[in-house]
Design an enzyme around this catalytic site. Structure first.
Site, mmCIF file in Angstrom:
data_model
loop_
_atom_site.group_PDB
_atom_site.id
_atom_site.type_symbol
_atom_site.label_atom_id
_atom_site.label_comp_id
_atom_site.label_asym_id
_atom_site.label_seq_id
_atom_site.Cartn_x
_atom_site.Cartn_y
_atom_site.Cartn_z
ATOM 1 C CG ASP A 161 -9.494 4.889 -12.003
ATOM 2 O OD1 ASP A 161 -9.030 4.670 -11.017
ATOM 3 O OD2 ASP A 161 -8.823 4.928 -13.177
ATOM 4 C CG ASN A 180 -19.690 -6.750 -7.543
ATOM 5 O OD1 ASN A 180 -19.371 -7.520 -8.425
ATOM 6 N ND2 ASN A 180 -19.185 -6.700 -6.446
ATOM 7 C CE LYS A 182 -24.017 -4.976 -4.910
ATOM 8 N NZ LYS A 182 -24.413 -6.225 -5.032
ATOM 9 N NE ARG A 203 6.296 0.629 -3.659
ATOM 10 C CZ ARG A 203 6.245 0.478 -4.900
ATOM 11 N NH1 ARG A 203 5.592 1.147 -5.841
ATOM 12 N NH2 ARG A 203 6.557 -0.720 -5.272
ATOM 13 C CE LYS A 204 0.284 -4.490 -0.867
ATOM 14 N NZ LYS A 204 0.435 -6.066 -0.816
HETATM 15 C C1 LIG Z 1 -7.155 16.851 -7.129
HETATM 16 C C2 LIG Z 1 -7.141 15.465 -7.374
HETATM 17 C C3 LIG Z 1 -8.342 14.951 -7.674
HETATM 18 C C4 LIG Z 1 -8.279 13.608 -8.108
HETATM 19 C C5 LIG Z 1 -8.473 13.710 -9.378
HETATM 20 C C6 LIG Z 1 -7.377 12.892 -10.380
HETATM 21 C C7 LIG Z 1 -7.386 13.295 -11.705
HETATM 22 C C8 LIG Z 1 -6.868 12.146 -12.288
HETATM 23 C C9 LIG Z 1 -7.495 10.806 -12.358
HETATM 24 C C10 LIG Z 1 -7.072 9.909 -13.238
HETATM 25 C C11 LIG Z 1 -7.060 8.568 -12.749
HETATM 26 C C12 LIG Z 1 -6.515 7.689 -13.618
HETATM 27 C C13 LIG Z 1 -5.996 6.365 -12.976
HETATM 28 C C14 LIG Z 1 -5.398 5.620 -14.124
HETATM 29 O O1 LIG Z 1 -6.102 5.640 -15.066
HETATM 30 S S1 LIG Z 1 -3.890 5.084 -13.736
HETATM 31 C C15 LIG Z 1 -3.726 4.091 -15.344
HETATM 32 C C16 LIG Z 1 -4.038 2.571 -15.022
HETATM 33 N N1 LIG Z 1 -3.043 1.856 -14.401
HETATM 34 C C17 LIG Z 1 -2.133 1.619 -15.025
HETATM 35 O O2 LIG Z 1 -1.811 1.680 -16.002
HETATM 36 C C18 LIG Z 1 -1.167 0.775 -13.877
HETATM 37 C C19 LIG Z 1 -0.342 -0.118 -14.894
HETATM 38 N N2 LIG Z 1 0.559 -0.804 -13.648
HETATM 39 C C20 LIG Z 1 1.749 -0.282 -13.058
HETATM 40 O O3 LIG Z 1 2.360 0.650 -13.624
HETATM 41 C C21 LIG Z 1 2.610 -1.015 -11.915
HETATM 42 O O4 LIG Z 1 2.022 -2.496 -12.028
HETATM 43 C C22 LIG Z 1 2.281 -0.344 -10.722
HETATM 44 C C23 LIG Z 1 2.636 1.063 -10.534
HETATM 45 C C24 LIG Z 1 0.713 -0.186 -10.115
HETATM 46 C C25 LIG Z 1 2.965 -1.299 -9.557
HETATM 47 O O5 LIG Z 1 4.274 -1.301 -9.959
HETATM 48 P P1 LIG Z 1 5.390 -1.208 -8.928
HETATM 49 O O6 LIG Z 1 6.399 -1.744 -9.609
HETATM 50 O O7 LIG Z 1 5.488 0.420 -8.422
HETATM 51 O O8 LIG Z 1 4.936 -1.815 -7.773
HETATM 52 P P2 LIG Z 1 5.133 -3.590 -7.583
HETATM 53 O O9 LIG Z 1 4.547 -4.360 -8.533
HETATM 54 O O10 LIG Z 1 6.435 -3.744 -6.790
HETATM 55 O O11 LIG Z 1 3.992 -4.047 -6.428
HETATM 56 C C26 LIG Z 1 3.739 -3.172 -5.268
HETATM 57 C C27 LIG Z 1 2.970 -4.110 -4.305
HETATM 58 O O12 LIG Z 1 1.545 -3.943 -4.810
HETATM 59 C C28 LIG Z 1 0.966 -5.191 -5.240
HETATM 60 N N3 LIG Z 1 0.379 -5.303 -6.507
HETATM 61 C C29 LIG Z 1 0.940 -4.558 -7.704
HETATM 62 N N4 LIG Z 1 -0.208 -4.863 -8.483
HETATM 63 C C30 LIG Z 1 -1.169 -5.619 -8.142
HETATM 64 C C31 LIG Z 1 -2.245 -5.817 -8.347
HETATM 65 N N5 LIG Z 1 -2.975 -5.506 -9.768
HETATM 66 N N6 LIG Z 1 -3.103 -6.461 -7.508
HETATM 67 C C32 LIG Z 1 -2.748 -6.905 -6.283
HETATM 68 N N7 LIG Z 1 -1.325 -6.455 -5.868
HETATM 69 C C33 LIG Z 1 -0.743 -5.536 -6.562
HETATM 70 C C34 LIG Z 1 2.661 -5.998 -5.419
HETATM 71 O O13 LIG Z 1 2.352 -7.437 -5.315
HETATM 72 C C35 LIG Z 1 3.367 -5.580 -4.237
HETATM 73 O O14 LIG Z 1 2.687 -5.998 -2.997
HETATM 74 P P3 LIG Z 1 4.059 -6.420 -2.093
HETATM 75 O O15 LIG Z 1 4.662 -7.582 -2.399
HETATM 76 O O16 LIG Z 1 4.657 -5.370 -1.825
HETATM 77 O O17 LIG Z 1 3.067 -7.003 -0.645
#
Ligand SMILES: CCCCCCCCCCCCCC(=O)SCCNC(=O)CCNC(=O)[C@H](O)C(C)(C)COP(=O)(O)OP(=O)(O)OC[C@H]1O[C@@H](n2cnc3c(N)ncnc32)[C@H](O)[C@@H]1OP(=O)(O)O
EC number: 3.1.2.2
Length: 237
Positions: A161, A180, A182, A203-204
């Site tokens: 993730d 998966n 493996k 946004r995807k």
């Molecule tokens: C320096 C940086 C390095 C990086 C390190 C970082 C460190 C931190 C890392 C930490 C990492 C931590 C990471 C974590 O732990 S993130 C925590 C785990 N995730 C969550 O808790 C997310 C919970 N879900 C939500 O909040 C909402 O559902 C979200 C925000 C995702 C979308 O809700 P929103 O209301 O905004 O959007 P929408 O519902 O209008 O949907 C928009 C489009 O998306 C499509 N869609 C939505 N869901 C699905 C699905 N499941 N399969 C297929 N499609 C899906 C949907 O059909 C639509 O498509 P279209 O109709 O437009 O074509």
């Protein structure tokens, strides 16, 4: 392997809290010093070598640091807490003050960085912005055990993730993660997670990755992920 892990655990205990430059926290510290030490821990970049890193991990780290010299790759720093700006960005989506008390929020830390040196998640991520891909070097420590001698699948999922997320930018959330498994990953071994952004559709963000051994001979896991850029018009709670 179990025996070598036990030996590793012993040496890790010997090294506890000795990450170079890391402050040692102990109960007899004066409060002011304790606060100062805690601040140093919070602002420390954890994506750097420490004595618990294996030869393999250090070697790969050095190779990627060389690739960073011409600017094509960059090492991503990693902190226990998000920057104030990042936190503010995310807060705009989670406005409900009842959800998490401010006081609790001030204690929040990235859970992968909550372990002592070598016991949990040791990792560093390198990013190639032009190629929209990242490489994560990950050594899972003894506290991440699932089946005896093996890395817990949930720990692997966490790293997948984070690795996939590192290919994105800005405020995104994981909507779907498909893994998966493996081959099982030996505890305390080093794996390489190659991630890439495959497609951007509004946004995807569609991403994929594979997890391999250092010699690339073993494919441990393959995964795809869907991340959604948060919509400032919507609150997610
Ligand atoms: C320096 C940086 C390095 C990086 C390190 C970082 C460190 C931190 C890392 C930490 C990492 C931590 C990471 C974590 O732990 S993130 C925590 C785990 N995730 C969550 O808790 C997310 C919970 N879900 C939500 O909040 C909402 O559902 C979200 C925000 C995702 C979308 O809700 P929103 O209301 O905004 O959007 P929408 O519902 O209008 O949907 C928009 C489009 O998306 C499509 N869609 C939505 N869901 C699905 C699905 N499941 N399969 C297929 N499609 C899906 C949907 O059909 C639509 O498509 P279209 O109709 O437009 O074509």
């Amino acid at each position: 392997m179990l025996r070598s892990c036990t030996a590793g655990l012993r040496s890790i205990w010997a090294l506890r809290g000795r990450r170079e430059g890391a402050p040692r926290l102990s109960m007899d510290l004066q409060p002011a010093r304790r606060l100062f030490s805690t601040e140093k821990v919070i602002h420390k970049d954890w994506a750097l070598p420490n004595p618990s890193w294996s030869k393999d991990l250090k070697l790969l780290f050095d190779q990627f640091m060389k690739k960073c010299e011409d600017g094509s790759w960059e090492r991503l720093p990693s902190y226990k807490r998000r920057s104030t700006q990042e936190s503010e960005d995310f807060k705009t989506y989670f406005l409900d003050p009842k959800l998490v008390e401010e006081e609790r929020l001030s204690q929040a830390q990235l859970f992968t960085r909550g372990f002592e040196d070598g016991l949990g998640f040791e990792y560093v991520i390198f990013k190639n912005n032009d190629e929209k891909r990242t490489v994560c070097l990950f050594q899972g420590g003894p506290y991440l055990q699932g089946v005896p001698g093996l890395l817990h699948g949930g720990a692997m999922a966490t790293m997948i993730d984070i690795a996939l997320g590192s290919c994105t930018g800005g405020a995104v959330m994981t909507a779907n993660l498909n893994i998966n498994f493996k081959r099982p990953v030996p505890l305390c071994s080093v794996v390489v997670i190659n991630s890439q952004l495959d497609k951007l559709e509004g946004r995807k963000l569609f991403l994929s990755c594979n997890v391999r051994s250092v010699d690339e001979k073993t494919l441990y896991s393959e995964a795809t992920g869907l991340f959604i850029k948060l919509d400032p018009e919507k609150s997610s709670t």
